[in-house]
Design a protein around this motif. Structure first.
Motif, PDB file in Angstrom:
ATOM      1  N   UNK A 125      -3.916  13.976 -17.885  1.00  0.00           N
ATOM      2  CA  UNK A 125      -3.632  12.570 -18.834  1.00  0.00           C
ATOM      3  C   UNK A 125      -2.750  11.546 -18.362  1.00  0.00           C
ATOM      4  N   UNK A 126      -2.967  10.915 -17.537  1.00  0.00           N
ATOM      5  CA  UNK A 126      -1.169  10.152 -16.482  1.00  0.00           C
ATOM      6  C   UNK A 126      -1.408   8.427 -16.580  1.00  0.00           C
ATOM      7  N   UNK A 127      -0.097   8.228 -17.948  1.00  0.00           N
ATOM      8  CA  UNK A 127       0.171   6.924 -17.524  1.00  0.00           C
ATOM      9  C   UNK A 127       1.143   6.334 -17.191  1.00  0.00           C
ATOM     10  N   UNK A 128       1.464   5.155 -16.877  1.00  0.00           N
ATOM     11  CA  UNK A 128       2.439   4.538 -16.434  1.00  0.00           C
ATOM     12  C   UNK A 128       2.856   3.061 -16.842  1.00  0.00           C
ATOM     13  N   UNK A 129       3.900   2.554 -17.583  1.00  0.00           N
ATOM     14  CA  UNK A 129       4.039   1.357 -18.150  1.00  0.00           C
ATOM     15  C   UNK A 129       5.686   0.828 -17.463  1.00  0.00           C
ATOM     16  N   UNK A 130       5.416   0.263 -17.292  1.00  0.00           N
ATOM     17  CA  UNK A 130       7.328  -0.752 -16.684  1.00  0.00           C
ATOM     18  C   UNK A 130       7.872   0.490 -15.899  1.00  0.00           C
ATOM     19  N   UNK A 131       7.205   1.550 -14.940  1.00  0.00           N
ATOM     20  CA  UNK A 131       7.511   2.089 -13.749  1.00  0.00           C
ATOM     21  C   UNK A 131       7.456   3.425 -14.695  1.00  0.00           C
ATOM     22  N   UNK A 132       8.053   3.446 -16.258  1.00  0.00           N
ATOM     23  CA  UNK A 132       8.188   4.621 -16.473  1.00  0.00           C
ATOM     24  C   UNK A 132       6.944   5.498 -16.855  1.00  0.00           C
ATOM     25  N   UNK A 133       6.985   6.685 -16.684  1.00  0.00           N
ATOM     26  CA  UNK A 133       5.723   7.726 -17.184  1.00  0.00           C
ATOM     27  C   UNK A 133       6.035   7.878 -18.504  1.00  0.00           C
ATOM     28  N   UNK A 170     -11.487   2.484 -16.686  1.00  0.00           N
ATOM     29  CA  UNK A 170     -10.864   3.808 -17.596  1.00  0.00           C
ATOM     30  C   UNK A 170      -9.678   4.675 -16.983  1.00  0.00           C
ATOM     31  N   UNK A 171      -8.708   5.183 -18.622  1.00  0.00           N
ATOM     32  CA  UNK A 171      -7.700   5.980 -17.999  1.00  0.00           C
ATOM     33  C   UNK A 171      -7.760   7.311 -17.533  1.00  0.00           C
ATOM     34  N   UNK A 172      -8.619   7.772 -18.519  1.00  0.00           N
ATOM     35  CA  UNK A 172      -9.015   9.192 -18.415  1.00  0.00           C
ATOM     36  C   UNK A 172     -10.227   9.243 -18.961  1.00  0.00           C
ATOM     37  N   UNK A 173     -11.691  10.035 -17.892  1.00  0.00           N
ATOM     38  CA  UNK A 173     -12.429  10.387 -18.812  1.00  0.00           C
ATOM     39  C   UNK A 173     -13.241  12.139 -18.100  1.00  0.00           C
ATOM     40  N   UNK A 174     -14.027  11.899 -18.728  1.00  0.00           N
ATOM     41  CA  UNK A 174     -14.302  13.840 -19.062  1.00  0.00           C
ATOM     42  C   UNK A 174     -15.647  13.937 -19.513  1.00  0.00           C
ATOM     43  N   UNK A 175     -16.670  15.133 -19.320  1.00  0.00           N
ATOM     44  CA  UNK A 175     -17.802  14.623 -20.210  1.00  0.00           C
ATOM     45  C   UNK A 175     -18.565  16.624 -19.643  1.00  0.00           C
ATOM     46  N   UNK A 176     -18.253  17.547 -20.013  1.00  0.00           N
ATOM     47  CA  UNK A 176     -18.411  19.279 -19.429  1.00  0.00           C
ATOM     48  C   UNK A 176     -19.541  19.653 -20.418  1.00  0.00           C
TER      49      UNK A 176
END
Length: 376
Positions: free
Chosen positions: A136-144, A229-235
């Motif tokens: 799960x990864x997201x960056x906002x205004x260059x900051x993680x 989508x930012x993250x997705x999964x179905x297993x």
């Protein structure tokens, strides 16, 4: 004061990842965390829903935890916070602790007797292998702002649960757990700066862990306000550890909201494979547990995960669910205990488990344009 050169028993194991004692993590980001989550409910006729969490925040020097029980109209919380010591295997926070009995399979979760009306001694045994989820990864205004990993596992519980002095034997109750770690917003709120005007516009999230007799299913969907989508999964996860988890396809969702609110009262999921095959799930939401109320997930500014409370603080909180402000619930992820009916290749499977959902802020699909508008 912890000496700079302090070691812990974990340093005797060959598990180091950086040239530092094991109590130090590879990043100095204040928001690094390492957390347990568990839920537990009776089977086959659930009438309560217990959730337990415990986290360590090495760069904030804090360890805290909570237990929240939804039973009838009661929302009962016991929460504790303590200074984090040098031994990362010491998970005691006042009356609450987690013990790893057999890594990736059996854990014991204990809340000792206390003055707040909730106690338990419960042992979880996994029914499927612990399974790693996507990063799960997201960056906002260059900051993680998010960089986390998590694994999930369904299983069963044995032990004792005590509520207001009455003890109940727990035998074959069901639930799931997860372990997550990495960077996510924790602790005291930081000054937003430019993020106040150029920040993330919403939090739309579905996390469902379904337990069937034959297998488990894990689903993750996070979308921005436009539905990207930012993250997705179905297993599908099989009990046999030698069998790889089966990708079910791209997950899609249909949520049903109570008019005049953002309370989700029903949901359907579908998983679409490139071959055209579709698996569907109908979710019936049974018991909502408002994990944002009193547990540290962010609604109360005086008690947030990782916030310094002192060397040791233990508190209790009790609310009537019917008296929780609906406007407050709009900003609260909800962990619903749910029943599921899955249709796949002409077969039907029934099960139970977690349906965690949040629809906070704008979301085009459901017609939300801001943070306070509601479903028609």
């Amino acid at each position: 004061m912890i000496p700079d050169d302090a070691l812990s028993p974990m340093d005797d194991y060959p598990i180091h990842q950086i040239a530092e004692p094991i109590r130090r993590v590879a990043t100095s980001d204040r928001n690094f965390y390492d957390r347990y989550y568990f839920n537990c409910y009776p089977s086959p006729d659930p009438d309560l829903f217990l959730i337990v969490g415990l986290g360590q925040y090495p760069n904030l020097g804090v360890q805290d935890g909570f237990a929240v029980l939804r039973r009838g109209d009661d929302h009962l919380v016991v929460r504790a916070s303590a200074a984090l010591g040098t031994d990362r295997t010491d998970t005691r926070v006042g009356p609450l602790r987690v013990e790893v009995l057999e890594g990736l399979r059996r854990l014991r979760v204990v809340l000792d007797d206390n003055e707040h009306g909730l106690a338990f001694d419960l042992t979880f045994t996994g029914s499927v292998p612990a399974t790693l989820e996507p990063r799960h990864f997201r960056r906002q205004l260059e900051r993680i702002t998010f960089d986390t990993k998590r694994f999930v596992q369904t299983g069963s519980w044995e032990g004792t649960l005590t509520v207001d002095g009455t003890s109940t034997a727990v035998n074959g109750w069901l639930g799931n757990r997860d372990r997550s770690w990495g960077v996510r917003p924790v602790g005291e709120a930081e000054p937003p700066g430019r993020r106040a005007v150029d920040g993330i516009a919403n939090f739309f999230w579905i996390y469902s862990v379904m337990q069937f007799d034959e297998f488990a299913v894990s689903v993750i969907v996070q979308e921005d306000e436009r539905g990207r989508r930012i993250v997705e999964e179905a297993v599908r996860i099989w009990p046999d550890a030698a069998t790889e988890p089966e990708w079910l396809g791209r997950p899609e969702h249909e949520l049903r909201f109570a008019p005049g609110t953002r309370d989700v009262v029903g949901a359907s999921l579908s998983f679409h494979r490139p071959t055209g095959e579709v698996t569907t799930v109908d979710a019936t939401l049974l018991i909502p547990n408002y994990i944002g109320i009193g547990t540290g997930y962010g609604l109360e500014q005086d008690w947030r995960h990782g916030m310094w409370q002192g060397d040791l603080v233990v508190q209790g909180l009790r609310r009537q669910v019917s008296e929780i402000d609906p406007a407050l619930r709009m900003f609260c992820p909800v962990d619903n205990l749910a029943s599921f009916e899955l249709h796949d290749d002409g077969e039907k499977f029934t099960g139970t488990g977690l349906f965690e959902v949040a629809a906070i802020g704008p979301h085009d699909k459901y017609g939300f344009t801001g943070f306070t508008d509601t479903a028609p």
